[in-house]
Design a protein around this motif. Structure first.
Motif, short mmCIF file in Angstrom:
data_model
loop_
_atom_site.label_atom_id
_atom_site.label_comp_id
_atom_site.label_asym_id
_atom_site.label_seq_id
_atom_site.Cartn_x
_atom_site.Cartn_y
_atom_site.Cartn_z
N LYS A 100 0.79 -1.20 -0.08
CA LYS A 100 -0.04 -0.05 0.00
C LYS A 100 0.78 1.29 -0.13
N GLY A 101 1.91 1.30 -0.90
CA GLY A 101 2.57 2.36 -1.06
C GLY A 101 3.98 2.74 0.01
N LYS A 102 3.71 1.84 1.03
CA LYS A 102 4.84 2.01 2.29
C LYS A 102 6.18 1.07 1.67
N GLU A 103 5.85 0.20 0.87
CA GLU A 103 6.99 -0.72 0.73
C GLU A 103 7.36 -0.48 -0.86
N LYS A 104 8.48 0.31 -1.02
CA LYS A 104 8.90 0.88 -2.32
C LYS A 104 9.82 0.32 -2.95
N CYS A 105 10.32 -0.83 -2.46
CA CYS A 105 11.37 -1.77 -3.04
C CYS A 105 10.64 -3.21 -3.38
N VAL A 106 11.40 -3.93 -4.09
CA VAL A 106 11.00 -5.26 -4.33
C VAL A 106 12.09 -6.37 -4.16
N GLU A 107 11.80 -7.31 -3.40
CA GLU A 107 12.65 -8.49 -3.05
C GLU A 107 12.26 -9.63 -3.79
N MET A 108 13.31 -10.48 -3.87
CA MET A 108 12.81 -11.72 -4.51
C MET A 108 12.85 -13.08 -3.59
N TYR A 109 12.04 -13.68 -3.42
CA TYR A 109 12.00 -14.87 -2.55
C TYR A 109 13.07 -15.93 -3.22
N THR A 110 13.17 -16.97 -2.44
CA THR A 110 14.24 -18.16 -2.83
C THR A 110 13.48 -19.02 -3.71
N ASP A 111 12.05 -18.90 -4.02
CA ASP A 111 11.41 -19.70 -5.06
C ASP A 111 11.27 -18.69 -6.35
N GLY A 112 11.79 -17.64 -6.39
CA GLY A 112 11.62 -16.78 -7.70
C GLY A 112 10.57 -15.90 -7.87
N THR A 113 9.57 -15.96 -6.66
CA THR A 113 8.70 -14.95 -6.90
C THR A 113 9.00 -13.56 -6.01
N TRP A 114 8.09 -12.40 -6.35
CA TRP A 114 8.66 -11.01 -5.77
C TRP A 114 7.60 -10.78 -4.70
N ASN A 115 8.25 -9.69 -3.83
CA ASN A 115 7.47 -9.19 -2.63
C ASN A 115 7.79 -7.71 -2.65
N ASP A 116 6.84 -6.78 -2.69
CA ASP A 116 7.11 -5.28 -2.13
C ASP A 116 7.83 -5.65 -0.47
N LYS A 117 8.66 -4.54 -0.47
CA LYS A 117 9.34 -4.59 0.75
C LYS A 117 10.14 -3.17 1.00
N LYS A 118 10.10 -2.69 2.26
CA LYS A 118 10.70 -1.73 2.75
C LYS A 118 12.20 -1.60 2.13
N CYS A 119 12.66 -0.49 1.94
CA CYS A 119 14.21 -0.56 1.29
C CYS A 119 15.30 -0.41 2.43
N ASN A 120 14.97 -0.59 3.55
CA ASN A 120 16.11 -0.65 4.74
C ASN A 120 16.34 -1.87 5.23
N MET A 121 15.82 -2.86 4.54
CA MET A 121 16.21 -4.21 5.09
C MET A 121 17.72 -4.69 4.54
N ASN A 122 18.16 -5.72 4.88
CA ASN A 122 19.30 -6.22 4.55
C ASN A 122 19.28 -7.40 3.55
N ARG A 123 19.39 -7.15 2.43
CA ARG A 123 19.21 -8.45 1.40
C ARG A 123 20.45 -8.62 0.54
N LEU A 124 20.45 -9.64 -0.06
CA LEU A 124 21.56 -10.33 -0.59
C LEU A 124 21.71 -9.12 -2.02
N THR A 125 22.91 -8.99 -2.37
CA THR A 125 23.11 -7.86 -3.55
C THR A 125 23.39 -8.83 -4.57
N ILE A 126 22.67 -8.39 -5.76
CA ILE A 126 22.76 -9.28 -7.06
C ILE A 126 22.82 -7.99 -8.05
N CYS A 127 23.98 -8.19 -8.77
CA CYS A 127 24.39 -6.88 -9.84
C CYS A 127 24.13 -7.43 -11.38
N LYS A 128 23.72 -6.58 -12.19
CA LYS A 128 23.64 -7.00 -13.75
C LYS A 128 24.88 -6.25 -14.08
N PHE A 129 25.43 -6.84 -15.04
CA PHE A 129 26.58 -6.12 -15.97
C PHE A 129 26.32 -6.40 -17.38
#
Length: 126
Positions: free
Chosen positions: A97-126
């Motif tokens: 509802k607008g409070k979760e401005k970032c998106v995380e990926m679960y271990t099954d590949g599905t997505w969840n909207d999430k607050k941006c201040n959590m610690n999550r794995l860094t995966i980069c694209k090059f």
């Protein structure tokens, strides 16, 4: 700071996804990817989603995706400002509802909207 890549790399077409195994909040994760000459990974199709999921599974850690909600519109966009053209939401997501401005990926590949201040794995694209 150099992104040490110990084999956690997936290639899909022209895109290369890689992780250093570090956890960080959204801003720090994005910054470390940009310093390494890339950006935060965000899948544009099922194949790319699977490649990112493989890394998420390898580390068994949820990861931030390079997708955010606009400050005003609340529309989800890629980091580069392009509109989202692919999504793989978990059931009943997004629900922040607008409070979760970032998106995380679960271990099954599905997505969840999430607050941006959590610690999550860094995966980069090059």
């Amino acid at each position: 700071s150099v992104l040490a890549l110990n084999g956690k790399i997936r290639k899909v077409g022209e895109e290369m996804f890689a992780s250093n195994g570090k956890k960080a909040d959204f801003a720090s994760a994005l910054q470390s990817c940009e310093e390494a000459g890339g950006t935060l990974a965000a899948p544009k199709n099922e194949e790319e989603n699977k490649a990112i999921m493989d890394i998420v599974k390898q580390y068994n850690q949820y990861a931030y995706l390079g997708i955010r909600k606009g400050e005003t519109s609340g529309q989800l966009k890629y980091i580069n400002g392009m509109p989202l053209n692919y999504a793989n939401w978990h059931r009943h997501e997004p629900n922040g509802k607008g409070k979760e401005k970032c998106v995380e990926m679960y271990t099954d590949g599905t997505w969840n909207d999430k607050k941006c201040n959590m610690n999550r794995l860094t995966i980069c694209k090059f």
